[in-house]
Design a protein around this motif. Structure first.
Motif, PDB file in Angstrom:
ATOM      1  N   HIS A  73     110.753  41.607  22.364  1.00  0.00           N
ATOM      2  CA  HIS A  73     110.565  43.030  22.064  1.00  0.00           C
ATOM      3  C   HIS A  73     110.327  43.832  23.340  1.00  0.00           C
ATOM      4  CE1 HIS A  73     110.207  42.991  17.595  1.00  0.00           C
ATOM      5  NE2 HIS A  73     109.908  41.718  17.819  1.00  0.00           N
ATOM      6  N   ILE A  74     111.016  44.956  23.451  1.00  0.00           N
ATOM      7  CA  ILE A  74     110.776  45.938  24.513  1.00  0.00           C
ATOM      8  C   ILE A  74     110.587  47.280  23.823  1.00  0.00           C
ATOM      9  CG2 ILE A  74     111.758  47.160  26.486  1.00  0.00           C
ATOM     10  CD1 ILE A  74     113.319  44.657  27.186  1.00  0.00           C
ATOM     11  N   GLU A  75     109.443  47.907  24.032  1.00  0.00           N
ATOM     12  CA  GLU A  75     109.126  49.128  23.283  1.00  0.00           C
ATOM     13  C   GLU A  75     109.922  50.353  23.735  1.00  0.00           C
ATOM     14  OE1 GLU A  75     105.243  50.135  22.081  1.00  0.00           O
ATOM     15  OE2 GLU A  75     105.492  48.501  20.640  1.00  0.00           O
ATOM     16  N   ASP A  76     110.147  50.492  25.022  1.00  0.00           N
ATOM     17  CA  ASP A  76     110.840  51.687  25.522  1.00  0.00           C
ATOM     18  C   ASP A  76     112.330  51.404  25.654  1.00  0.00           C
ATOM     19  OD1 ASP A  76     111.619  54.050  26.684  1.00  0.00           O
ATOM     20  OD2 ASP A  76     110.791  53.567  28.666  1.00  0.00           O
ATOM     21  N   THR A 116     109.747  70.555  31.608  1.00  0.00           N
ATOM     22  CA  THR A 116     110.951  70.204  30.859  1.00  0.00           C
ATOM     23  C   THR A 116     111.849  71.416  30.616  1.00  0.00           C
ATOM     24  OG1 THR A 116     109.862  70.563  28.719  1.00  0.00           O
ATOM     25  CG2 THR A 116     109.764  68.345  29.654  1.00  0.00           C
ATOM     26  N   ILE A 117     113.117  71.113  30.367  1.00  0.00           N
ATOM     27  CA  ILE A 117     114.056  72.122  29.897  1.00  0.00           C
ATOM     28  C   ILE A 117     114.771  71.540  28.691  1.00  0.00           C
ATOM     29  CG2 ILE A 117     115.927  71.397  31.469  1.00  0.00           C
ATOM     30  CD1 ILE A 117     116.626  74.490  31.573  1.00  0.00           C
ATOM     31  N   LEU A 142     112.056  57.498  33.570  1.00  0.00           N
ATOM     32  CA  LEU A 142     111.960  58.286  34.804  1.00  0.00           C
ATOM     33  C   LEU A 142     110.593  58.953  34.970  1.00  0.00           C
ATOM     34  CD1 LEU A 142     115.427  60.105  34.751  1.00  0.00           C
ATOM     35  CD2 LEU A 142     114.808  58.066  36.059  1.00  0.00           C
ATOM     36  N   GLU A 143     109.714  58.760  34.013  1.00  0.00           N
ATOM     37  CA  GLU A 143     108.450  59.509  34.009  1.00  0.00           C
ATOM     38  C   GLU A 143     107.523  59.170  35.160  1.00  0.00           C
ATOM     39  OE1 GLU A 143     107.065  62.261  31.729  1.00  0.00           O
ATOM     40  OE2 GLU A 143     109.143  62.247  32.402  1.00  0.00           O
ATOM     41  N   GLU A 144     107.640  57.983  35.709  1.00  0.00           N
ATOM     42  CA  GLU A 144     106.791  57.649  36.850  1.00  0.00           C
ATOM     43  C   GLU A 144     107.025  58.629  38.004  1.00  0.00           C
ATOM     44  OE1 GLU A 144     105.921  53.898  39.889  1.00  0.00           O
ATOM     45  OE2 GLU A 144     106.816  53.526  37.927  1.00  0.00           O
ATOM     46  N   GLU A 145     108.265  59.097  38.118  1.00  0.00           N
ATOM     47  CA  GLU A 145     108.613  60.043  39.178  1.00  0.00           C
ATOM     48  C   GLU A 145     108.629  61.489  38.703  1.00  0.00           C
ATOM     49  OE1 GLU A 145     111.794  58.374  42.050  1.00  0.00           O
ATOM     50  OE2 GLU A 145     112.165  57.317  40.164  1.00  0.00           O
ATOM     51  N   LEU A 146     108.788  61.695  37.402  1.00  0.00           N
ATOM     52  CA  LEU A 146     108.962  63.060  36.898  1.00  0.00           C
ATOM     53  C   LEU A 146     107.833  63.534  35.988  1.00  0.00           C
ATOM     54  CD1 LEU A 146     112.788  63.117  36.012  1.00  0.00           C
ATOM     55  CD2 LEU A 146     111.665  63.897  38.107  1.00  0.00           C
ATOM     56  N   LYS A 166     113.242  68.842  33.979  1.00  0.00           N
ATOM     57  CA  LYS A 166     113.834  67.603  33.438  1.00  0.00           C
ATOM     58  C   LYS A 166     114.267  67.805  31.988  1.00  0.00           C
ATOM     59  CE  LYS A 166     109.210  65.868  32.205  1.00  0.00           C
ATOM     60  NZ  LYS A 166     108.131  64.947  32.578  1.00  0.00           N
ATOM     61  N   TRP A 167     115.323  67.119  31.628  1.00  0.00           N
ATOM     62  CA  TRP A 167     115.914  67.164  30.285  1.00  0.00           C
ATOM     63  C   TRP A 167     114.909  66.706  29.239  1.00  0.00           C
ATOM     64  CZ3 TRP A 167     116.530  63.274  26.721  1.00  0.00           C
ATOM     65  CH2 TRP A 167     117.470  63.452  25.705  1.00  0.00           C
ATOM     66  N   ALA A 168     114.945  67.381  28.074  1.00  0.00           N
ATOM     67  CA  ALA A 168     114.064  66.985  26.979  1.00  0.00           C
ATOM     68  C   ALA A 168     114.656  67.437  25.648  1.00  0.00           C
ATOM     69  CB  ALA A 168     112.667  67.590  27.160  1.00  0.00           C
ATOM     70  N   ILE A 169     114.297  66.693  24.611  1.00  0.00           N
ATOM     71  CA  ILE A 169     114.545  67.134  23.240  1.00  0.00           C
ATOM     72  C   ILE A 169     113.169  67.260  22.606  1.00  0.00           C
ATOM     73  CG2 ILE A 169     115.557  66.594  21.002  1.00  0.00           C
ATOM     74  CD1 ILE A 169     117.719  65.030  22.361  1.00  0.00           C
ATOM     75  N   GLY A 170     112.670  68.474  22.552  1.00  0.00           N
ATOM     76  CA  GLY A 170     111.299  68.660  22.079  1.00  0.00           C
ATOM     77  C   GLY A 170     110.333  67.957  23.015  1.00  0.00           C
ATOM     78  N   GLU A 171     109.581  66.999  22.468  1.00  0.00           N
ATOM     79  CA  GLU A 171     108.616  66.238  23.263  1.00  0.00           C
ATOM     80  C   GLU A 171     109.241  64.983  23.864  1.00  0.00           C
ATOM     81  OE1 GLU A 171     105.470  67.223  23.924  1.00  0.00           O
ATOM     82  OE2 GLU A 171     105.995  69.065  22.854  1.00  0.00           O
ATOM     83  N   SER A 172     110.455  64.672  23.480  1.00  0.00           N
ATOM     84  CA  SER A 172     111.107  63.446  23.960  1.00  0.00           C
ATOM     85  C   SER A 172     111.761  63.681  25.316  1.00  0.00           C
ATOM     86  CB  SER A 172     112.163  62.981  22.951  1.00  0.00           C
ATOM     87  OG  SER A 172     111.572  62.679  21.697  1.00  0.00           O
TER      88      SER A 172
END
Length: 321
Positions: free
Chosen positions: A294-297, A105-106, A96-100, A85-91
């Motif tokens: 407010h929505i955090e994500d 990461t790549i 999509l994390e519930e499924e991934l 899965k796509w990532a920028i460092g730790e981000s």
């Protein structure tokens, strides 16, 4: 009498044996036909050669290890789990994390060493190579590499349909789009009843800066154009989305006339503290009427995939219920 019965029984046994033998032969013939049909189907579901932005590419049949960085949303909508899965460092794309969450990461720059390590059967890339470390030749030397057109890169419905064609998932793509259209229709009706003609603005607060979504920026495009939510005047004044997303000043936010404001971002961000202590912000219509949410994500709000949009719709409905 005894001999007569014995002969009849013998004939009956022989008759049954012959019938069973013929049935078995017929079954073998059917099995052979089935096997042949199966072989034929397998042959029909073999590799296909298609056009991409970088010319013809041969797509393997039923690829199991697929890399489509930043477009995992589309793969998941087709029932396909990417090999990384796509990532920028730790981000990562948090929505999509519930499924991934168990998928490695790549890095978003697609380092060749990382790509090699995943031994992909198929690589799917965006039409611009500006963010990639390698060239088309580099990636295609590792695995068949399909390069999307600009439309396929930017329009999730076009992309979903194309991925369905490439991966033998046409039915799944059609069903996903049909389900999405039903969801939009239902949400449109519900929000119209709740909001009527009241306007909503969306703002991402990060690193002490404020980014107001234009009408066609990410998920706001869907909310305004598909769900029919009213656009505040200040948002209209921002004009068309530019490639660079520039922050808006606190002073300019004094002109925000939205009935409701949805703020995306961590509530402990320094920008939120500044807003809370600002007379400019405190005097806006939404704050005065206690209509700030407010929505955090923000990850699904800053993406344009089908799963991102579906999650955005759910969050919006929950806010205004």
């Amino acid at each position: 009498m005894y001999n007569y019965l014995s002969k009849n029984r013998l004939y009956a046994v022989l008759f049954i044996a012959i019938v069973l033998l013929l049935a078995a032969c017929g079954s073998d013939d059917n099995n052979d036909a089935t096997d042949n049909d199966s072989d034929s189907n397998t042959e029909e579901n073999t590799e296909q050669t298609v056009d991409s932005e970088m010319g013809e590419v041969t797509i393997p049949a039923n690829p199991e290890k697929i890399l489509a960085p930043y477009h995992e949303d589309t793969l998941l909508a087709l029932g396909i789990t990417p090999t990384a899965k796509w990532a920028i460092g730790e981000s990562v794309q948090n929505y999509l994390e519930e499924e991934l969450q168990d998928i490695e990461t790549i890095e978003w720059t697609m380092p060749l060493e990382q790509v090699l390590s995943y031994e992909p059967d198929l690589i799917i890339l965006e039409n611009s190579f500006d963010s990639y470390e390698g060239t088309y030749e580099d990636y295609s030397a590792i695995a068949p590499t399909y390069v999307m057109s600009q439309e396929e890169t930017s329009d999730w419905q076009v992309q979903l349909s194309r991925f369905g064609e490439l991966l033998g998932k046409e039915d799944e793509a059609e069903q996903a789009i049909a389900d999405y259209e039903t969801k939009v229709e239902e949400a449109n009706t519900e929000l119209e009843d709740i909001l009527e003609d009241e306007s909503v603005a969306f703002m991402w607060v990060v690193g002490g800066q404020y980014f107001l979504f234009e009408e066609n920026r990410h998920a706001a495009n869907m909310v305004y154009s598909e769900l029919g939510v009213e656009v505040p005047q200040l948002v209209k004044d921002l004009g068309e989305t530019e490639a660079t997303w520039d922050p808006i000043s606190l002073e300019k936010l004094s002109e925000l006339d939205a009935d409701h404001v949805v703020i995306l971002g961590l509530e402990d961000d320094e920008g939120i503290e500044t807003l809370n202590n600002s007379n400019v912000w405190q005097n806006t219509k939404a704050v005065q009427n206690d209509q700030v949410y407010h929505i955090e994500d923000q990850s699904n709000w800053t993406n344009s995939g089908i799963k991102a949009y579906e999650q955005t719709i759910d969050e919006l409905i929950n806010i205004f219920k």
